[in-house]
Design a protein around this motif. Structure first.
Motif, short mmCIF file in Angstrom:
data_model
loop_
_atom_site.label_atom_id
_atom_site.label_comp_id
_atom_site.label_asym_id
_atom_site.label_seq_id
_atom_site.Cartn_x
_atom_site.Cartn_y
_atom_site.Cartn_z
N LEU A 102 -22.43 -29.32 -4.71
CA LEU A 102 -22.27 -29.59 -6.14
C LEU A 102 -21.31 -30.75 -6.44
O LEU A 102 -21.67 -31.70 -7.11
CB LEU A 102 -21.76 -28.32 -6.84
N HIS A 103 -20.09 -30.68 -5.92
CA HIS A 103 -19.00 -31.48 -6.50
C HIS A 103 -18.98 -32.98 -6.20
O HIS A 103 -18.20 -33.71 -6.80
CB HIS A 103 -17.63 -30.85 -6.20
N HIS A 104 -19.79 -33.44 -5.26
CA HIS A 104 -19.84 -34.90 -5.03
C HIS A 104 -20.94 -35.56 -5.88
O HIS A 104 -21.01 -36.79 -5.95
CB HIS A 104 -20.10 -35.22 -3.56
N ALA A 105 -21.81 -34.75 -6.48
CA ALA A 105 -22.91 -35.33 -7.27
C ALA A 105 -22.37 -35.97 -8.54
O ALA A 105 -21.62 -35.36 -9.30
CB ALA A 105 -23.94 -34.26 -7.61
N ARG A 106 -22.72 -37.24 -8.74
CA ARG A 106 -22.25 -38.02 -9.88
C ARG A 106 -23.26 -38.02 -11.01
O ARG A 106 -24.35 -37.51 -10.84
CB ARG A 106 -22.05 -39.47 -9.41
N LYS A 107 -22.87 -38.69 -12.08
CA LYS A 107 -23.80 -38.78 -13.23
C LYS A 107 -25.12 -39.45 -12.79
O LYS A 107 -26.20 -38.95 -13.10
CB LYS A 107 -23.14 -39.59 -14.35
N ASP A 108 -25.00 -40.53 -12.05
CA ASP A 108 -26.21 -41.31 -11.75
C ASP A 108 -26.61 -41.34 -10.29
O ASP A 108 -27.43 -42.18 -9.89
CB ASP A 108 -26.01 -42.75 -12.28
N GLY B 152 -11.26 -24.99 -17.17
CA GLY B 152 -10.57 -25.57 -16.02
C GLY B 152 -11.47 -25.47 -14.80
O GLY B 152 -12.13 -24.45 -14.58
N ILE B 153 -11.50 -26.54 -14.03
CA ILE B 153 -12.23 -26.51 -12.76
C ILE B 153 -11.19 -26.62 -11.65
O ILE B 153 -10.43 -27.60 -11.58
CB ILE B 153 -13.26 -27.65 -12.66
N LEU B 154 -11.14 -25.59 -10.83
CA LEU B 154 -10.24 -25.58 -9.68
C LEU B 154 -11.09 -25.85 -8.45
O LEU B 154 -11.96 -25.05 -8.10
CB LEU B 154 -9.56 -24.20 -9.57
N ASP B 155 -10.82 -26.97 -7.80
CA ASP B 155 -11.65 -27.36 -6.66
C ASP B 155 -10.78 -27.29 -5.40
O ASP B 155 -9.94 -28.15 -5.15
CB ASP B 155 -12.19 -28.78 -6.88
N LEU B 156 -11.00 -26.24 -4.60
CA LEU B 156 -10.22 -26.07 -3.37
C LEU B 156 -11.07 -26.30 -2.12
O LEU B 156 -10.75 -25.87 -1.03
CB LEU B 156 -9.55 -24.69 -3.33
N ASP B 157 -12.19 -26.98 -2.30
CA ASP B 157 -12.97 -27.45 -1.16
C ASP B 157 -12.08 -28.41 -0.36
O ASP B 157 -11.13 -28.98 -0.90
CB ASP B 157 -14.21 -28.19 -1.70
N ALA B 158 -12.39 -28.61 0.93
CA ALA B 158 -11.58 -29.50 1.76
C ALA B 158 -11.58 -30.94 1.24
O ALA B 158 -10.65 -31.69 1.48
CB ALA B 158 -12.10 -29.49 3.19
N HIS B 159 -12.66 -31.30 0.54
CA HIS B 159 -12.83 -32.68 0.08
C HIS B 159 -12.64 -32.76 -1.43
O HIS B 159 -12.80 -31.77 -2.13
CB HIS B 159 -14.23 -33.18 0.47
N PHE B 160 -12.34 -33.94 -1.91
CA PHE B 160 -12.18 -34.11 -3.35
C PHE B 160 -13.54 -34.06 -4.05
O PHE B 160 -14.57 -34.34 -3.44
CB PHE B 160 -11.50 -35.45 -3.65
N GLY B 161 -13.49 -33.70 -5.32
CA GLY B 161 -14.73 -33.61 -6.10
C GLY B 161 -14.90 -34.83 -7.00
O GLY B 161 -14.85 -34.74 -8.24
N VAL C 118 -7.76 -31.36 1.55
CA VAL C 118 -7.06 -31.62 2.81
C VAL C 118 -7.68 -32.83 3.52
O VAL C 118 -7.35 -33.12 4.65
CB VAL C 118 -7.08 -30.37 3.73
N ASP C 119 -8.60 -33.49 2.84
CA ASP C 119 -9.33 -34.62 3.40
C ASP C 119 -9.56 -35.60 2.24
O ASP C 119 -9.92 -35.16 1.14
CB ASP C 119 -10.67 -34.10 3.94
N SER C 120 -9.33 -36.89 2.49
CA SER C 120 -9.35 -37.84 1.37
C SER C 120 -10.76 -38.23 0.92
O SER C 120 -10.92 -39.00 -0.03
CB SER C 120 -8.56 -39.08 1.73
N TYR C 121 -11.79 -37.68 1.57
CA TYR C 121 -13.16 -38.05 1.18
C TYR C 121 -13.41 -37.77 -0.31
O TYR C 121 -13.11 -36.69 -0.80
CB TYR C 121 -14.18 -37.26 2.02
N ASP C 122 -13.97 -38.75 -0.99
CA ASP C 122 -14.35 -38.67 -2.40
C ASP C 122 -13.14 -38.47 -3.34
O ASP C 122 -13.24 -37.84 -4.39
CB ASP C 122 -15.38 -37.56 -2.63
N ALA C 123 -12.00 -39.06 -2.92
CA ALA C 123 -10.80 -38.99 -3.77
C ALA C 123 -11.02 -39.78 -5.05
O ALA C 123 -11.80 -40.73 -5.08
CB ALA C 123 -9.61 -39.56 -3.02
N TRP C 124 -10.36 -39.36 -6.11
CA TRP C 124 -10.52 -40.04 -7.41
C TRP C 124 -9.16 -40.35 -7.99
O TRP C 124 -8.16 -39.71 -7.67
CB TRP C 124 -11.36 -39.20 -8.36
#
Ligand SMILES: [Zn+2]
Length: 295
Positions: free
Chosen positions: A119-125, A151-160, A180-186
């Motif tokens: 779910l959380h890496h999917a963008r608008k487009d 509120g969205i609490l995202d505790l997956d290893a990667h950013f959303g 805990v991993d910088s992938y998809d940081a915002w």
């Protein structure tokens, strides 16, 4: 059997076999094993319910028209988890719909969830990182029809980064993302509404989770992306033990319960590349469901 007076109804969790397709990707396979464990009573008092699949029309609130055209019509292309096929699209639509139905259930009973991931890496487009449609963003939009702040609490290893892309400008949405991993940081757009933390020291993980919860103080509805890929053996950070994961789930649930905030969860990440079997990953996801069911 009729319930005794005062007895809590079982936790309703959304899932049906449409979520599952033949694939090597955990995102579209592990829910079957989680469902089996639930049916065997391993998560406590939990019932599974089939969701109504997400429709193209409702998805237009969170995704662009052109992108949805690709997802729904591009029969030769790829969805984020594999080559386009009717069953794969049906899987993604069902598990996205599960998030919407979980919102309605949680507004009634205080808690629910869906065996959804991707779910959380999917963008608008666009899709990204095995995520095609953003069910977290859809759930937020659905909840916002009934409550003031989500509120969205995202505790997956990667950013959303996808959730941020879709909801960053929404004045009634707060995002707290501990990774805990910088992938998809915002990048924070508004520090009053957005919190993003990268944890590199496992001893600080629970403390940062508490800070994220404190940041969400005042929300009316909680959407929890309960990734298990933070766990050291499921692809996460060395030092994040099963005990830490278990404590994390109890804290999140206790926090929402103490404030009477309705909450829903999604499974999110949890992968075999850390050396676990799919069965072991499914069993790990039960920590979230058990914590919510017990409450
Ligand atoms: Zn992840």
């Amino acid at each position: 059997m009729p319930r005794k007076l005062g007895e809590k109804p079982p936790l309703k969790v959304y899932y049906d076999s449409t979520y599952v397709v033949k694939s090597t990707r955990e995102t579209v396979t592990k829910s079957l094993l989680v469902a089996k464990l639930i049916e065997a009573g391993k998560a406590g008092k939990v019932v599974l319910e089939a969701p109504k699949p997400a429709s193209r029309k409702e998805l237009s609130v969170i995704h662009g028209k052109e992108y949805l055209k690709t997802v729904f019509e591009d029969k030769k292309g790829f969805l984020e988890v594999g080559p386009w096929s009717e069953p794969l699209l049906a899987s993604i639509l069902a598990s996205t719909g599960g998030m919407r139905d979980a919102v309605a259930e949680a507004l009634l009973t205080g808690r629910s969830g869906s065996l959804s991931s991707g779910l959380h890496h999917a963008r608008k487009d666009s899709g990204q990182g095995f995520c095609t449609l953003n069910g977290l963003a859809l759930a937020a939009q659905v909840a916002l029809k009934k409550v003031k702040t989500v509120g969205i609490l995202d505790l997956d290893a990667h950013f959303g980064g996808g959730t941020f892309d879709i909801l960053q400008a929404h004045p009634r949405v707060r995002l707290a993302d501990v990774s805990v991993d910088s992938y998809d940081a915002w990048e924070l757009a508004d520090p009053k509404r957005h919190l993003a933390t990268l944890v590199t020291n496992p001893e600080r993980y629970l403390e940062e989770t508490d800070k994220a919860l404190a940041f969400l103080e005042g929300i009316d509805f909680l959407i929890y992306n309960a990734g298990m890929d933070t766990y050291e053996k499921a692809g996460g950070l060395k030092g994040i033990t099963r005990a830490i994961i278990k404590a994390r789930e109890s804290r999140v649930v206790a926090w929402a319960k103490a404030r009477r905030i309705p909450m829903i969860f999604a499974l999110a990440g949890g992968y075999k590349w850390g050396g676990l079997s799919l069965e072991q990953i499914a069993e790990l996801h039960l920590e979230t469901i058990k914590a919510v069911a017990q409450d």
